[in-house]
Write a protein that holds these residues in place. Sequence first.
Motif, PDB file in Angstrom:
ATOM      1  N   LYS A 185       0.818  -1.210   0.000  1.00 42.91           N
ATOM      2  CA  LYS A 185       0.000   0.000   0.000  1.00 42.91           C
ATOM      3  C   LYS A 185       0.854   1.263   0.000  1.00 42.91           C
ATOM      4  O   LYS A 185       0.457   2.299  -0.516  1.00 42.91           O
ATOM      5  CB  LYS A 185      -0.893  -0.031   1.249  1.00 42.91           C
ATOM      6  N   ILE A 190       1.084   2.730  -6.088  1.00 39.15           N
ATOM      7  CA  ILE A 190      -0.299   2.794  -5.626  1.00 39.15           C
ATOM      8  C   ILE A 190      -0.752   4.249  -5.567  1.00 39.15           C
ATOM      9  O   ILE A 190      -1.859   4.597  -5.968  1.00 39.15           O
ATOM     10  CB  ILE A 190      -0.441   2.141  -4.227  1.00 39.15           C
ATOM     11  N   ILE A 203      -7.883  -0.460  -7.889  1.00 33.77           N
ATOM     12  CA  ILE A 203      -6.528  -0.549  -7.324  1.00 33.77           C
ATOM     13  C   ILE A 203      -6.304  -1.916  -6.716  1.00 33.77           C
ATOM     14  O   ILE A 203      -5.265  -2.538  -6.915  1.00 33.77           O
ATOM     15  CB  ILE A 203      -6.311   0.540  -6.248  1.00 33.77           C
TER      16      ILE A 203
END
Lengths: 303, 324, 325
Positions: A185, A190, A203
Amino acid sequence: MDKRIPKKHARAKRLLSGWAVFRDNLLGKIGLVFLTVFALMAIGSFIPPHIDPMYHPMTGVDPQIYDSTGPSLKHWLGTDFMGRDIFSQLLAGARIAFMVGVSAAFMSIFLGTIIGMISGYMGRWTDTLLMRIADIFMVLPVLLVILILASLFGQLNIWIIVFIISIFKWPGVARVIRAQTLSLKERPFIDAARVVGASHLRIIFRHIMPNVLPLSFLYMTFMVTYAIIVEAALAFLGFGDPGTVSWGMMLQWVWKTGHMFKAPYWLLPPGLCISLITLSFYMLGRAMDDVLDPRLRKEKTVV
Amino acid sequence: MALLEVDNLSIGYYGRNGLTTAVDSVSFTLDRGKTLGFVGESGCGKTTIGMALLRLLPENASVLSGKILFEGQDLLELSPNDMRKIRWKKIAMIFQAAMNALNPVQRVDNQIAEALLTHDPGLDKQAALKKTAELYDMVGIPKNRLRDYPHQYSGGMKQRAIIAMALVCQPVLLIADEPTTALDVIVQDQILKEIRNFQKKLNIAMVFISHDISVVADVCHNIAVMYDGWMVEFGSREEILSSPAHPYTKMLLASNLTLKVGMHTSTSIPEPIIHIERSPDQCPFYHRCPEHAEQCRTDSYKWVTLSSSHRVFCKNVTGGLEPE
Amino acid sequence: MELRRYIIRRLYQVAVIFFVILTVLFLLFRLAPGDPVSRMVDPDMTPEEAELLISELGLDKPLWIQYVYFVKNFFTGNFGHSFNYGQPVVSIILDRLPNTIILFTTSVILAALVGVFFGKIASWEKGSKKDVWMTIVALASHTVFVPWLALILIWIFAYKLGWFPITGMISEEVWLDPDSGPLAKLLDIIYHMILPLTTLFLIHFGSYLLIMRTSMLETLNEDYILTARAKGLTEKVVRNHHAAPNAALPVVTTVGLNLAFSINGGALTETVFTWPGIGRELVFSVSNNDYPLAQACFLLIALVVLVANLVVDIIYAFLDPRIRY
């Protein structure tokens, strides 16, 4: 350890480091060999009944035999207490093992990966809630839960058993996937995706999932092992699906009919098969682990 | 007699692709109470030299040639047990990335006292702990932190504890490998000041390893510049800073903006060190050297002495006295 | 001080989880197909006894009141009446629980100690014949099928060689004999415990050995090990005082993580060896449709796993100061 090293020690050192790699590969190779044998057994399980109906694992009865007999030309591993051929039972057991193992593994990996990703990515309340639920499932021994369910709902069908197994095993996978998601993350790619305006769903599935999938597959081997063992244990205790001939079921028959001391040809093969298939999947999993781990550490991300 | 005399030391590592030479024919001396700095990029072999001095090289490393004479004894010839006795008692080390240099499940004072107790078995634990407390005063850590665990310390405090631990047996030689790299600039400054103080006060000889030439310049009497396993220049602090002879040294100095000694336009050093196959006569720095000439590829090597304390390993240097 | 806070936090978690399990079980038993009353009331009871039990358990009241009764009953130890034994469930449970705990705890502790010890040795002599053999044995014992191993052990050591009894925890002759003292009784239990203990031990020690081995190998690469060596410590001291305590931590974690799985194995072992523990009682009671007993056994096992988890976590916090402070 660091003195001038004579030539032969230097060579030994090189051999040692190479051997580690070779050995891990060897482990995986052995596992693969065994699994191939079992797979062949599973496929071959369809053959015996066609040769002669007396070879059917469940219903086939040798008209000349009324009790458990030892290995013979007609019955390679002998017969069980009803005169059924043990070898064909063993083959059928392989089929069941793969069926149960692979389906349960797929389901729990599927669930575990999705929940793990969502939990890791969303964080906060979702994460806490999901992980608390995971905690509860992790505390309960699957075998015993299925026992209680069996007491309430009667004899359980094999697919229900598979389903319950996967419901109780997803937390293990989810935790690992969640940890991986958490570290992913923070990666710049990202952020980049978010800036471009990708939705959370996109995502998760487009960016995070490809990077956690190797981990998922690794855990699949462990899940298969687990499912096979649980099904075998259930069958052994007498709570399996009575319509299936699994290795655990065979052990139950040996045990319950009091033949366990008298009939090693009946006692040994099924247990050996369960143990070996577990070992093989485990070895495969470990070999995959060693291959994947450095790759994961090098953080090669699929962007 | 010099405290430390390293003569033609070469060290290699065995990897997948065979033997890689990490340190190539390095020689230097160090007197009591003096500091010598090793400076160069990562991969130049400076850390390897530091580890070799304590004979703490990893399993796949091998000393290919050379001697390490410490107080007259060749350390490489000692038995493992004798070397163990020298470790920490005579030669101590402050490691790179000291963040993890302390055992996380032991209290810090116990770990420091352990060093004392190992080398002086007659000492009782209470006395050892008392000595540890004194050292904490010296390095400036409050005594009430003695019984803590390492993870409770801040980065600077951990480094100070590591320094205290290194000094506890009163070694005559201290090897400091990037002791300040993991710290923020302000703490870095403090630690450096303190290291300088100890070194002077306790008259400890020091080998100071860093990739940052400004740090080395701050602390060291003499500086050795390393490149790709070779020592390329050796000189006193003043000589290196004001009249660097090797092109690599010049680049290091120029790329460092914090030096107050003659600042030129900052240049960055192109590409990092890659170990390239080259003919034995070719200078390792050839490909990146802005001053390279034809003879750098062909002429044989020699050290060029520029003064009694200053020498450079370059075939293209001008103004040398009595080339060897 | 932090340790106390940590324990309290964990206790709270345990309580929450247990309540959820309790509630789910309650709902399952009440809402599953079939008559819930028949599940709690022994069909052999007289109508008056049945009436009494029904009012005690609140089976004639609305669901949420039943829940209150249920919780209250649980904490007052009133689990109903076993169909099979004709006794209050609680007395059966109290009889069986210690047996399980003795067997289980001893085997896990022994397995952990032995596993850690040999895992440490295996890591020192990595790549040697000793290491290879230890790894093979560990792998094999870790993956063998529990009931099968139990049966094989019985077959060889009890049936063929006659060294150990085939089933049970005690020999009646010893326990019924008024002259046999506590030592004789204790030895008798141990005599019966050896085979089931061996089974459980074999199953667990393998994974602990393998984990310790891997953990040691990783720990030996840590910076503080280099520091320890630089301090002039002998290899022995470095490995035992610095590496091993750190390397053993993942083993403790593993014990905790595998508790649910271990209980599975424990129940199977108890069943095959007819060891009168809670696991076997659960299996037995489910086979006999003894609902009150089955329910209670299950709840208790869940509680045992939770508490065991807590104990392991506390031990870990004790060993690793980073958790405590």
